[in-house]
Design a protein around this motif. Structure first.
Motif, PDB file in Angstrom:
ATOM      1  N   GLN A  35       0.836  -1.197   0.000  1.00  0.00           N
ATOM      2  CA  GLN A  35       0.000   0.000   0.000  1.00  0.00           C
ATOM      3  C   GLN A  35       0.877   1.256   0.000  1.00  0.00           C
ATOM      4  O   GLN A  35       1.921   1.280   0.640  1.00  0.00           O
ATOM      5  N   THR A  36       0.418   2.285  -0.684  1.00  0.00           N
ATOM      6  CA  THR A  36       1.159   3.550  -0.710  1.00  0.00           C
ATOM      7  C   THR A  36       0.281   4.759  -0.390  1.00  0.00           C
ATOM      8  O   THR A  36       0.803   5.839  -0.147  1.00  0.00           O
ATOM      9  N   LYS A  37      -1.011   4.577  -0.374  1.00  0.00           N
ATOM     10  CA  LYS A  37      -1.944   5.687  -0.134  1.00  0.00           C
ATOM     11  C   LYS A  37      -2.330   5.745   1.336  1.00  0.00           C
ATOM     12  O   LYS A  37      -2.460   4.732   2.011  1.00  0.00           O
ATOM     13  N   HIS A  38      -2.546   6.954   1.820  1.00  0.00           N
ATOM     14  CA  HIS A  38      -2.869   7.186   3.211  1.00  0.00           C
ATOM     15  C   HIS A  38      -4.041   6.314   3.688  1.00  0.00           C
ATOM     16  O   HIS A  38      -3.924   5.590   4.683  1.00  0.00           O
ATOM     17  N   ALA A  39      -5.171   6.406   3.018  1.00  0.00           N
ATOM     18  CA  ALA A  39      -6.377   5.696   3.463  1.00  0.00           C
ATOM     19  C   ALA A  39      -6.163   4.185   3.480  1.00  0.00           C
ATOM     20  O   ALA A  39      -6.604   3.499   4.407  1.00  0.00           O
ATOM     21  N   ALA A  40      -5.480   3.664   2.478  1.00  0.00           N
ATOM     22  CA  ALA A  40      -5.234   2.220   2.412  1.00  0.00           C
ATOM     23  C   ALA A  40      -4.323   1.766   3.552  1.00  0.00           C
ATOM     24  O   ALA A  40      -4.534   0.690   4.133  1.00  0.00           O
ATOM     25  N   LEU A  41      -3.326   2.564   3.880  1.00  0.00           N
ATOM     26  CA  LEU A  41      -2.424   2.219   4.976  1.00  0.00           C
ATOM     27  C   LEU A  41      -3.140   2.274   6.325  1.00  0.00           C
ATOM     28  O   LEU A  41      -2.946   1.398   7.174  1.00  0.00           O
ATOM     29  N   VAL A  42      -3.977   3.280   6.529  1.00  0.00           N
ATOM     30  CA  VAL A  42      -4.751   3.386   7.768  1.00  0.00           C
ATOM     31  C   VAL A  42      -5.674   2.173   7.893  1.00  0.00           C
ATOM     32  O   VAL A  42      -5.739   1.530   8.951  1.00  0.00           O
ATOM     33  N   THR A  43      -6.370   1.836   6.832  1.00  0.00           N
ATOM     34  CA  THR A  43      -7.258   0.679   6.848  1.00  0.00           C
ATOM     35  C   THR A  43      -6.486  -0.594   7.150  1.00  0.00           C
ATOM     36  O   THR A  43      -6.939  -1.441   7.923  1.00  0.00           O
ATOM     37  N   TRP A  44      -5.306  -0.746   6.579  1.00  0.00           N
ATOM     38  CA  TRP A  44      -4.472  -1.926   6.815  1.00  0.00           C
ATOM     39  C   TRP A  44      -4.099  -2.043   8.291  1.00  0.00           C
ATOM     40  O   TRP A  44      -4.211  -3.125   8.880  1.00  0.00           O
ATOM     41  N   LEU A  45      -3.667  -0.954   8.900  1.00  0.00           N
ATOM     42  CA  LEU A  45      -3.324  -0.991  10.324  1.00  0.00           C
ATOM     43  C   LEU A  45      -4.543  -1.336  11.181  1.00  0.00           C
ATOM     44  O   LEU A  45      -4.435  -2.089  12.154  1.00  0.00           O
ATOM     45  N   LYS A  46      -5.678  -0.801  10.820  1.00  0.00           N
ATOM     46  CA  LYS A  46      -6.889  -1.050  11.590  1.00  0.00           C
ATOM     47  C   LYS A  46      -7.365  -2.496  11.442  1.00  0.00           C
ATOM     48  O   LYS A  46      -7.716  -3.126  12.439  1.00  0.00           O
ATOM     49  N   THR A  47      -7.381  -3.012  10.237  1.00  0.00           N
ATOM     50  CA  THR A  47      -7.927  -4.352  10.013  1.00  0.00           C
ATOM     51  C   THR A  47      -6.936  -5.463  10.340  1.00  0.00           C
ATOM     52  O   THR A  47      -7.314  -6.482  10.909  1.00  0.00           O
ATOM     53  N   HIS A  49      -4.093  -5.162  12.241  1.00  0.00           N
ATOM     54  CA  HIS A  49      -3.405  -5.047  13.532  1.00  0.00           C
ATOM     55  C   HIS A  49      -4.298  -4.529  14.660  1.00  0.00           C
ATOM     56  O   HIS A  49      -3.809  -4.316  15.770  1.00  0.00           O
ATOM     57  N   GLY A  50      -5.572  -4.302  14.381  1.00  0.00           N
ATOM     58  CA  GLY A  50      -6.503  -3.874  15.415  1.00  0.00           C
ATOM     59  C   GLY A  50      -6.222  -2.504  15.991  1.00  0.00           C
ATOM     60  O   GLY A  50      -6.607  -2.202  17.120  1.00  0.00           O
ATOM     61  N   MET A  51      -5.587  -1.668  15.228  1.00  0.00           N
ATOM     62  CA  MET A  51      -5.213  -0.340  15.708  1.00  0.00           C
ATOM     63  C   MET A  51      -6.404   0.613  15.590  1.00  0.00           C
ATOM     64  O   MET A  51      -7.200   0.510  14.654  1.00  0.00           O
ATOM     65  N   GLY A  52      -6.514   1.528  16.534  1.00  0.00           N
ATOM     66  CA  GLY A  52      -7.542   2.554  16.469  1.00  0.00           C
ATOM     67  C   GLY A  52      -7.260   3.552  15.355  1.00  0.00           C
ATOM     68  O   GLY A  52      -6.119   3.709  14.905  1.00  0.00           O
ATOM     69  N   HIS A  53      -8.298   4.236  14.923  1.00  0.00           N
ATOM     70  CA  HIS A  53      -8.167   5.152  13.790  1.00  0.00           C
ATOM     71  C   HIS A  53      -7.153   6.269  14.028  1.00  0.00           C
ATOM     72  O   HIS A  53      -6.322   6.558  13.162  1.00  0.00           O
ATOM     73  N   GLY A  54      -7.197   6.900  15.185  1.00  0.00           N
ATOM     74  CA  GLY A  54      -6.272   8.007  15.467  1.00  0.00           C
ATOM     75  C   GLY A  54      -4.822   7.566  15.503  1.00  0.00           C
ATOM     76  O   GLY A  54      -3.946   8.243  14.957  1.00  0.00           O
ATOM     77  N   HIS A  55      -4.564   6.436  16.123  1.00  0.00           N
ATOM     78  CA  HIS A  55      -3.196   5.922  16.184  1.00  0.00           C
ATOM     79  C   HIS A  55      -2.714   5.506  14.800  1.00  0.00           C
ATOM     80  O   HIS A  55      -1.570   5.783  14.418  1.00  0.00           O
ATOM     81  N   ALA A  56      -3.570   4.845  14.042  1.00  0.00           N
ATOM     82  CA  ALA A  56      -3.202   4.445  12.676  1.00  0.00           C
ATOM     83  C   ALA A  56      -2.900   5.668  11.821  1.00  0.00           C
ATOM     84  O   ALA A  56      -1.911   5.703  11.081  1.00  0.00           O
ATOM     85  N   THR A  57      -3.728   6.686  11.934  1.00  0.00           N
ATOM     86  CA  THR A  57      -3.534   7.912  11.159  1.00  0.00           C
ATOM     87  C   THR A  57      -2.223   8.590  11.531  1.00  0.00           C
ATOM     88  O   THR A  57      -1.483   9.058  10.649  1.00  0.00           O
ATOM     89  N   ALA A  58      -1.902   8.639  12.810  1.00  0.00           N
ATOM     90  CA  ALA A  58      -0.645   9.257  13.249  1.00  0.00           C
ATOM     91  C   ALA A  58       0.558   8.535  12.657  1.00  0.00           C
ATOM     92  O   ALA A  58       1.483   9.177  12.138  1.00  0.00           O
ATOM     93  N   LEU A  59       0.559   7.211  12.708  1.00  0.00           N
ATOM     94  CA  LEU A  59       1.684   6.454  12.134  1.00  0.00           C
ATOM     95  C   LEU A  59       1.799   6.666  10.631  1.00  0.00           C
ATOM     96  O   LEU A  59       2.897   6.856  10.109  1.00  0.00           O
ATOM     97  N   VAL A  60       0.679   6.650   9.946  1.00  0.00           N
ATOM     98  CA  VAL A  60       0.705   6.816   8.493  1.00  0.00           C
ATOM     99  C   VAL A  60       1.147   8.217   8.114  1.00  0.00           C
ATOM    100  O   VAL A  60       1.953   8.396   7.187  1.00  0.00           O
ATOM    101  N   GLN A  61       0.673   9.227   8.826  1.00  0.00           N
ATOM    102  CA  GLN A  61       1.113  10.599   8.534  1.00  0.00           C
ATOM    103  C   GLN A  61       2.626  10.709   8.679  1.00  0.00           C
ATOM    104  O   GLN A  61       3.285  11.321   7.841  1.00  0.00           O
TER     105      GLN A  61
END
Length: 72
Positions: A35-47, A49-61
């Protein structure tokens, strides 16, 4: 504090404590995905690795723009 992390890096201590991996480990995992796009990476972390949206977004940013964010 002038040297305190801001933006995504301010979440890093909590991410490490909650999910049991260092930020460097998370960044390595992100770099290894197809994955290379922000939304796809956030979704990957969430699905995957069970990561919450805010934490996933912070890592991806941070992953996509490390030069923009201070890291302690």
């Amino acid at each position: 504090m002038a040297n305190a992390p801001h933006g995504p890096a301010s979440y890093f201590p909590t991410i490490e404590a909650k999910y049991g991996r260092t930020v460097d480990e998370w960044l390595t995992l992100l770099a290894a995905t197809e994955q290379t796009k922000h939304a796809a990476l956030v979704t990957w972390l969430k699905t995957e690795h069970g990561m919450g949206h805010g934490h996933a977004t912070a890592l991806v940013q941070y992953h996509l723009n490390p030069e923009k964010w201070a890291r302690a």
